[in-house]
Design a protein around this motif. Structure first.
Motif, PDB file in Angstrom:
ATOM      1  N   LEU A   1      28.269 -57.258  20.861  1.00  0.00           N
ATOM      2  CA  LEU A   1      28.663 -56.674  22.140  1.00  0.00           C
ATOM      3  C   LEU A   1      27.825 -55.457  22.512  1.00  0.00           C
ATOM      4  O   LEU A   1      27.560 -55.228  23.696  1.00  0.00           O
ATOM      5  N   PHE A   2      27.400 -54.673  21.521  1.00  0.00           N
ATOM      6  CA  PHE A   2      26.643 -53.456  21.809  1.00  0.00           C
ATOM      7  C   PHE A   2      25.165 -53.743  22.078  1.00  0.00           C
ATOM      8  O   PHE A   2      24.543 -53.081  22.905  1.00  0.00           O
ATOM      9  N   CYS A   3      24.600 -54.741  21.386  1.00  0.00           N
ATOM     10  CA  CYS A   3      23.163 -55.026  21.530  1.00  0.00           C
ATOM     11  C   CYS A   3      22.855 -56.479  21.880  1.00  0.00           C
ATOM     12  O   CYS A   3      21.880 -56.747  22.587  1.00  0.00           O
ATOM     13  N   GLY A   4      23.658 -57.415  21.394  1.00  0.00           N
ATOM     14  CA  GLY A   4      23.357 -58.825  21.601  1.00  0.00           C
ATOM     15  C   GLY A   4      23.432 -59.257  23.056  1.00  0.00           C
ATOM     16  O   GLY A   4      22.516 -59.927  23.566  1.00  0.00           O
ATOM     17  N   LEU A   5      24.493 -58.889  23.745  1.00  0.00           N
ATOM     18  CA  LEU A   5      24.612 -59.247  25.160  1.00  0.00           C
ATOM     19  C   LEU A   5      23.505 -58.633  26.021  1.00  0.00           C
ATOM     20  O   LEU A   5      22.988 -59.301  26.924  1.00  0.00           O
ATOM     21  N   PRO A   6      23.123 -57.358  25.799  1.00  0.00           N
ATOM     22  CA  PRO A   6      21.976 -56.837  26.548  1.00  0.00           C
ATOM     23  C   PRO A   6      20.707 -57.669  26.358  1.00  0.00           C
ATOM     24  O   PRO A   6      19.931 -57.831  27.300  1.00  0.00           O
ATOM     25  N   LEU A   7      20.494 -58.224  25.174  1.00  0.00           N
ATOM     26  CA  LEU A   7      19.319 -59.079  24.953  1.00  0.00           C
ATOM     27  C   LEU A   7      19.361 -60.293  25.874  1.00  0.00           C
ATOM     28  O   LEU A   7      18.343 -60.677  26.464  1.00  0.00           O
ATOM     29  N   LEU A   8      20.536 -60.896  26.020  1.00  0.00           N
ATOM     30  CA  LEU A   8      20.689 -62.044  26.913  1.00  0.00           C
ATOM     31  C   LEU A   8      20.435 -61.628  28.358  1.00  0.00           C
ATOM     32  O   LEU A   8      19.770 -62.340  29.117  1.00  0.00           O
ATOM     33  N   GLY A   9      20.965 -60.455  28.750  1.00  0.00           N
ATOM     34  CA  GLY A   9      20.759 -59.972  30.110  1.00  0.00           C
ATOM     35  C   GLY A   9      19.290 -59.739  30.414  1.00  0.00           C
ATOM     36  O   GLY A   9      18.791 -60.104  31.491  1.00  0.00           O
ATOM     37  N   TRP A  10      18.567 -59.158  29.478  1.00  0.00           N
ATOM     38  CA  TRP A  10      17.136 -58.904  29.697  1.00  0.00           C
ATOM     39  C   TRP A  10      16.330 -60.196  29.745  1.00  0.00           C
ATOM     40  O   TRP A  10      15.341 -60.284  30.478  1.00  0.00           O
ATOM     41  N   ALA A  11      16.737 -61.197  28.988  1.00  0.00           N
ATOM     42  CA  ALA A  11      16.054 -62.488  29.046  1.00  0.00           C
ATOM     43  C   ALA A  11      16.183 -63.104  30.441  1.00  0.00           C
ATOM     44  O   ALA A  11      15.221 -63.638  31.000  1.00  0.00           O
TER      45      ALA A  11
ATOM     46  N   TRP B   1       8.780 -53.133  30.815  1.00  0.00           N
ATOM     47  CA  TRP B   1       9.711 -52.310  30.044  1.00  0.00           C
ATOM     48  C   TRP B   1      10.949 -53.081  29.599  1.00  0.00           C
ATOM     49  O   TRP B   1      11.635 -52.662  28.668  1.00  0.00           O
ATOM     50  N   THR B   2      11.227 -54.195  30.232  1.00  0.00           N
ATOM     51  CA  THR B   2      12.292 -55.065  29.733  1.00  0.00           C
ATOM     52  C   THR B   2      11.921 -55.631  28.372  1.00  0.00           C
ATOM     53  O   THR B   2      12.764 -55.734  27.469  1.00  0.00           O
ATOM     54  N   TRP B   3      10.662 -55.981  28.200  1.00  0.00           N
ATOM     55  CA  TRP B   3      10.184 -56.454  26.893  1.00  0.00           C
ATOM     56  C   TRP B   3      10.351 -55.371  25.828  1.00  0.00           C
ATOM     57  O   TRP B   3      10.739 -55.666  24.688  1.00  0.00           O
ATOM     58  N   VAL B   4      10.055 -54.137  26.194  1.00  0.00           N
ATOM     59  CA  VAL B   4      10.224 -53.032  25.239  1.00  0.00           C
ATOM     60  C   VAL B   4      11.693 -52.902  24.828  1.00  0.00           C
ATOM     61  O   VAL B   4      12.018 -52.709  23.653  1.00  0.00           O
ATOM     62  N   CYS B   5      12.603 -53.017  25.798  1.00  0.00           N
ATOM     63  CA  CYS B   5      14.038 -52.926  25.505  1.00  0.00           C
ATOM     64  C   CYS B   5      14.486 -54.035  24.559  1.00  0.00           C
ATOM     65  O   CYS B   5      15.315 -53.814  23.660  1.00  0.00           O
ATOM     66  N   ILE B   6      13.964 -55.236  24.754  1.00  0.00           N
ATOM     67  CA  ILE B   6      14.345 -56.359  23.904  1.00  0.00           C
ATOM     68  C   ILE B   6      13.954 -56.094  22.449  1.00  0.00           C
ATOM     69  O   ILE B   6      14.759 -56.264  21.521  1.00  0.00           O
ATOM     70  N   ILE B   7      12.726 -55.666  22.244  1.00  0.00           N
ATOM     71  CA  ILE B   7      12.246 -55.401  20.874  1.00  0.00           C
ATOM     72  C   ILE B   7      13.077 -54.296  20.221  1.00  0.00           C
ATOM     73  O   ILE B   7      13.472 -54.395  19.051  1.00  0.00           O
ATOM     74  N   TRP B   8      13.368 -53.242  20.965  1.00  0.00           N
ATOM     75  CA  TRP B   8      14.098 -52.108  20.410  1.00  0.00           C
ATOM     76  C   TRP B   8      15.523 -52.485  20.007  1.00  0.00           C
ATOM     77  O   TRP B   8      16.024 -52.035  18.964  1.00  0.00           O
ATOM     78  N   ASN B   9      16.173 -53.320  20.808  1.00  0.00           N
ATOM     79  CA  ASN B   9      17.561 -53.683  20.492  1.00  0.00           C
ATOM     80  C   ASN B   9      17.662 -54.664  19.327  1.00  0.00           C
ATOM     81  O   ASN B   9      18.707 -54.735  18.670  1.00  0.00           O
ATOM     82  N   VAL B  10      16.618 -55.415  19.073  1.00  0.00           N
ATOM     83  CA  VAL B  10      16.596 -56.239  17.856  1.00  0.00           C
ATOM     84  C   VAL B  10      16.640 -55.327  16.632  1.00  0.00           C
ATOM     85  O   VAL B  10      17.370 -55.583  15.662  1.00  0.00           O
ATOM     86  N   LEU B  11      15.877 -54.219  16.677  1.00  0.00           N
ATOM     87  CA  LEU B  11      15.906 -53.244  15.589  1.00  0.00           C
ATOM     88  C   LEU B  11      17.295 -52.606  15.466  1.00  0.00           C
ATOM     89  O   LEU B  11      17.780 -52.353  14.360  1.00  0.00           O
ATOM     90  N   PHE B  12      17.957 -52.355  16.601  1.00  0.00           N
ATOM     91  CA  PHE B  12      19.283 -51.745  16.606  1.00  0.00           C
ATOM     92  C   PHE B  12      20.300 -52.669  15.929  1.00  0.00           C
ATOM     93  O   PHE B  12      21.192 -52.222  15.194  1.00  0.00           O
ATOM     94  N   ILE B  13      20.192 -53.958  16.190  1.00  0.00           N
ATOM     95  CA  ILE B  13      21.112 -54.924  15.569  1.00  0.00           C
ATOM     96  C   ILE B  13      20.968 -54.894  14.049  1.00  0.00           C
ATOM     97  O   ILE B  13      21.969 -54.915  13.308  1.00  0.00           O
ATOM     98  N   ILE B  14      19.740 -54.833  13.580  1.00  0.00           N
ATOM     99  CA  ILE B  14      19.498 -54.770  12.135  1.00  0.00           C
ATOM    100  C   ILE B  14      20.166 -53.528  11.541  1.00  0.00           C
ATOM    101  O   ILE B  14      20.799 -53.585  10.483  1.00  0.00           O
ATOM    102  N   PHE B  15      20.049 -52.396  12.238  1.00  0.00           N
ATOM    103  CA  PHE B  15      20.670 -51.156  11.769  1.00  0.00           C
ATOM    104  C   PHE B  15      22.184 -51.300  11.666  1.00  0.00           C
ATOM    105  O   PHE B  15      22.799 -50.908  10.662  1.00  0.00           O
ATOM    106  N   ILE B  16      22.808 -51.874  12.689  1.00  0.00           N
ATOM    107  CA  ILE B  16      24.272 -52.032  12.689  1.00  0.00           C
ATOM    108  C   ILE B  16      24.729 -52.887  11.516  1.00  0.00           C
ATOM    109  O   ILE B  16      25.771 -52.620  10.904  1.00  0.00           O
ATOM    110  N   MET B  17      23.950 -53.894  11.165  1.00  0.00           N
ATOM    111  CA  MET B  17      24.365 -54.816  10.113  1.00  0.00           C
ATOM    112  C   MET B  17      24.169 -54.248   8.709  1.00  0.00           C
ATOM    113  O   MET B  17      24.811 -54.717   7.763  1.00  0.00           O
TER     114      MET B  17
END
Length: 531
Positions: free
Chosen positions: A458-468, A333-349
């Protein structure tokens, strides 16, 4: 193999009540999540300095964990220990937040140059915060050891995580809603957006009323928690295999040095915690919900509504963890979180400025992204909570020492040292886009490309590092479901051997005493015959 182990189980309603410790803690945690605003508006502390001060106090928070854990471990009473220390923790937190929000707030102001903080305000703020931290540490130490005292059943343990996650999500959700939806519009400063909608800026009155609500909610949670813990808060439930073991700082260092599974768990859990803590800072959520999306109130409601269905995933996570083990669930489920937050970053931008201030496609997409984000993180959180209980039992298996508070304190010490960086990271990074001195994110701020990037990082990028980092740590983590079955069986066998040895020793002592009595009686009879 599992059928050969007799597991200790707790009643479901006892688990449900006992885990309300989380409600008590999270209610105060949400309130102090606005410490940057309380310090700035109530004590005339600049945005950057208040972030540094909160970091210092949280470093102090991590240092108090080992000391308070030793106090709890060494304390013995025929009435138990958990309920008493919970009550002490609540009292310290309630008094501290009342002093911070209702007694001293508003008595300090900036000078002519608002780039400098008020020295008296800084001193009062940090002293009060120190006392709050001591109370919070008492509560968190007890909360972390409750699961091990209640049950060691691998199928029931994840259900404790379900209640923990539900409360830790519901309580901040409810408190945040009360603050942003009810108190902020009533006591905040209204601000007119370009599209005609109204948003609100923070004032100290918001936090004064919020504190009174938090104290009431936390007191009810404390009482219910004590009711749930009563059948299990007994001296015999705190004994290990080596009953003469005495907790010490040396034992703590040995625990951290020798327990490799604890080391890996700390890396996985702490990296996630730092990333999530940074993203949840009030200055970041203001940038996300107000400056970017266009409505703090509306976005808060959407994020809360999106969180409710995700609680179902806590149950799903518990079922999966009970069946496949905590390690496997955390990795998948960590892998699922990583994929989802990449999509979230795209939305924010790419989302239009103030795009969620009214009904439309951006608002719907934001809702779906928040829904998935909360749901998937919920599964990981459930497995993480149950995994800490496994580490406690593994230490008992490894060393013979049953130290639930100590294991939790070692984890919390490092966790809080790292998480203490969150406010400073948040306030320093937003300083890059102009939030320095007395300036702090508000709804009326203009959205820039820099704010978009900072919010995404800060909202999505750092969580990606934490999950890695979590995936790296879990690669060699050995406490699988099969390993934990072996651990529990070995512990049960060792305890049975010790109990049998003690019974044999007691029987031998009684027989020796009986023989001595018989010999004494025989001697008396011989003396009588001689006479």
């Amino acid at each position: 193999m599992a059928e050969q182990v007799t597991y200790k189980r707790a009643k479901t309603w006892h688990i449900a009540l006992s885990q309300m410790t989380g409600i008590m803690q999270m209610a105060f945690y949400v309130l102090l999540g606005y410490a940057a605003y309380i310090g700035n508006l109530g004590y005339a502390i600049t945005t950057v300095l208040v972030g540094v001060l909160i970091t210092i106090t949280r470093v102090f928070d991590s240092i108090t964990d080992p000391f308070i854990a030793l106090i709890i471990e060494k304390f013995n009473s025929k009435h138990g220990k958990m309920r008493m220390f919970l009550a002490i923790g609540w009292a310290l937190m309630a008094i501290s937040t009342t002093l911070m929000c209702n007694v001293f707030a508003g008595n300090f102001s900036f000078g002519p140059d608002d780039t400098f903080s008020n020295p008296a305000g800084v001193a009062v703020f940090i002293i009060i915060y120190f006392f709050y931290i001591i109370g919070y540490t008492f509560a968190s130490c007890v909360g972390n050891m409750e699961g091990n005292i209640l049950t060691n059943d691998p199928k029931q343990r994840p259900t404790i995580g379900v209640w923990q996650v539900i409360y830790s999500y519901l309580s901040p959700m409810i408190v945040s809603m009360l603050i942003t939806v009810i108190l902020l519009p009533r006591f905040g400063t209204p601000y007119q957006l370009e599209n005609g909608a109204t948003d609100y800026s923070w004032t100290i009155e918001v936090f004064q009323w919020a504190n009174l609500i938090v104290i009431g909610i936390s007191l009810v949670a404390l009482i219910l928690t004590c009711i749930g813990l009563t059948p299990y808060d007994k001296p015999e439930n705190f004994e290990g295999i080596k009953k003469d073991a005495k907790p010490s700082f040396k034992e703590m260092f040995s625990l951290l040095k020798d327990n490799k599974e604890l080391q890996r768990y700390i890396v996985a859990a702490c990296s996630d915690k730092l990333a999530q803590t940074v993203g949840s800072q009030s200055v970041i959520t203001t940038l996300m919900f107000s400056v970017l999306l266009g409505s703090m109130v509306g976005s808060s409601i959407i994020s809360v509504v999106a969180m409710l269905p995700s609680i179902i995933f806590a149950i799903v996570g518990a079922k999966l963890a009970g069946k496949h083990g905590n390690r496997k669930v955390m990795i998948n489920w960590t892998w699922v979180c990583i994929i989802w937050n990449v999509l979230f970053i795209i939305f924010i931008m790419v989302v239009p400025e103030k795009g969620a201030s009214s009904m439309g496609v951006p608002l719907v997409i934001f809702f779906l992204l928040m829904l998935g984000n909360n749901a998937f993180k919920m599964v990981v959180s459930t497995a993480t909570g149950a995994m800490r209980m496994d580490v406690v039992d593994y230490e008992l298996y490894r060393s013979g020492h049953y130290l639930p508070a100590t294991v939790s304190a070692v984890y919390s010490f490092i966790d809080k040292m790292i998480s203490a960086l969150a406010p400073m990271i948040a306030t320093l990074v937003i300083g890059i886009v102009g939030y320095t001195g007395s300036r702090i994110p508000q709804a009326s701020d203009e959205l820039t490309i820099g704010i978009r990037i900072i919010t995404a990082v800060l909202f999505c990028g750092l969580p990606l590092l934490g999950w890695a980092l979590t995936l790296v740590a879990m690669k060699k983590f050995s406490l699988t479901r099969e390993k934990m079955e072996d651990v529990q069986m070995t512990i049960a066998s060792q305890k049975n051997e010790i109990e049998q040895a003690e019974n044999e020793e007691q029987t031998g002592t009684e027989q020796t005493g009986t023989e001595q009595t018989d010999n004494d009686n025989s001697g008396e009879e011989e003396k009588t015959q001689v006479k």
